[in-house]
Design an enzyme around this catalytic site. Structure first.
Site, PDB file in Angstrom:
ATOM      1  N   VAL A  92       0.594  -1.189   0.091  1.00  0.00           N
ATOM      2  CA  VAL A  92      -0.255   0.361   0.159  1.00  0.00           C
ATOM      3  C   VAL A  92       0.672   0.847  -0.049  1.00  0.00           C
ATOM      4  O   VAL A  92       1.928   1.477   1.130  1.00  0.00           O
ATOM      5  CB  VAL A  92      -0.946  -0.042   1.383  1.00  0.00           C
ATOM      6  CG1 VAL A  92      -1.767   0.676   1.516  1.00  0.00           C
ATOM      7  CG2 VAL A  92      -1.333  -1.121   1.857  1.00  0.00           C
ATOM      8  N   CYS A  93       0.937   2.357  -1.280  1.00  0.00           N
ATOM      9  CA  CYS A  93       1.747   3.691  -0.594  1.00  0.00           C
ATOM     10  C   CYS A  93      -0.185   4.553  -0.672  1.00  0.00           C
ATOM     11  O   CYS A  93      -1.195   4.129  -0.476  1.00  0.00           O
ATOM     12  CB  CYS A  93       1.897   3.242  -1.424  1.00  0.00           C
ATOM     13  SG  CYS A  93       1.259   4.059  -3.071  1.00  0.00           S
ATOM     14  N   GLN A  94       0.023   6.053  -1.493  1.00  0.00           N
ATOM     15  CA  GLN A  94      -0.726   6.974  -0.897  1.00  0.00           C
ATOM     16  C   GLN A  94      -1.454   6.760  -2.446  1.00  0.00           C
ATOM     17  O   GLN A  94      -3.115   6.700  -2.210  1.00  0.00           O
ATOM     18  CB  GLN A  94      -0.033   8.252  -0.887  1.00  0.00           C
ATOM     19  CG  GLN A  94      -1.189   9.484  -1.190  1.00  0.00           C
ATOM     20  CD  GLN A  94      -2.032   9.054   0.305  1.00  0.00           C
ATOM     21  OE1 GLN A  94      -1.201   8.984   1.138  1.00  0.00           O
ATOM     22  NE2 GLN A  94      -3.449   9.870   0.529  1.00  0.00           N
ATOM     23  N   GLY A  96      -0.366   3.973  -5.070  1.00  0.00           N
ATOM     24  CA  GLY A  96      -0.390   3.203  -5.831  1.00  0.00           C
ATOM     25  C   GLY A  96       0.532   3.036  -6.855  1.00  0.00           C
ATOM     26  O   GLY A  96       0.932   2.023  -7.225  1.00  0.00           O
ATOM     27  N   ILE A 121      -3.775   4.878  -1.088  1.00  0.00           N
ATOM     28  CA  ILE A 121      -4.949   4.556   0.319  1.00  0.00           C
ATOM     29  C   ILE A 121      -5.793   5.671   0.451  1.00  0.00           C
ATOM     30  O   ILE A 121      -6.738   5.728   1.371  1.00  0.00           O
ATOM     31  CB  ILE A 121      -3.791   5.008   1.756  1.00  0.00           C
ATOM     32  CG1 ILE A 121      -4.396   4.864   3.095  1.00  0.00           C
ATOM     33  CG2 ILE A 121      -3.240   5.951   1.609  1.00  0.00           C
ATOM     34  CD1 ILE A 121      -4.613   3.407   3.639  1.00  0.00           C
TER      35      ILE A 121
END
Length: 133
Positions: A92-94, A96, A121
């Site tokens: 997961v990141c901000q 993708g 996220i």
């Protein structure tokens, strides 16, 4: 037909530029999971959630039971998640983008089932799914 012959260079340019625009969309950029698919894996208890954002972003809100290893530190901290090589790993990141890079690194390191959360996220928040601080 005469029009095509007279304008062959323009036609070639149009085809080339159209192909250049479509090519990135056709490339497979690793395995991705939707928020629904990620939720199902998480609820089954079959996944490690790896958040590759920096500590500030992670502390602002993250998925429950997720582990934070920033993307820049991932290669040096792989030993922390070695035991999950045969399990599902949801990165997961901000948005993708970073999680796709991290997924590729994990796959090269021997992780078998690595998925990037599509939309990151931000997508998780859009769906109204829970996070903790």
């Amino acid at each position: 037909m005469k029009f095509l012959i007279d304008n062959i260079f323009v036609l070639g340019l149009v085809i080339l530029s159209g192909g250049a625009l479509i090519f990135p969309l056709l490339q497979r950029r690793g395995n991705k999971v939707t928020t629904l698919q990620a939720t199902q894996l998480i609820n089954q208890g079959k996944a490690l959630i790896l958040d590759v954002r920096e500590a500030q972003g992670f502390s602002a809100g993250h998925l429950i039971d997720s582990k934070n290893i920033p993307l820049k530190d991932l290669t040096t901290r792989l030993v922390e998640i070695e035991k999950f090589k045969a399990k599902n790993v949801i990165v997961v990141c901000q948005t993708g983008a970073q999680s796709s890079k991290a997924s590729a690194q994990l796959a090269m390191a021997g992780f078998q089932q690595v998925y990037s959360l599509d939309g990151g996220i931000a997508s998780w928040h859009t769906q109204g799914l829970p996070t903790i601080k």
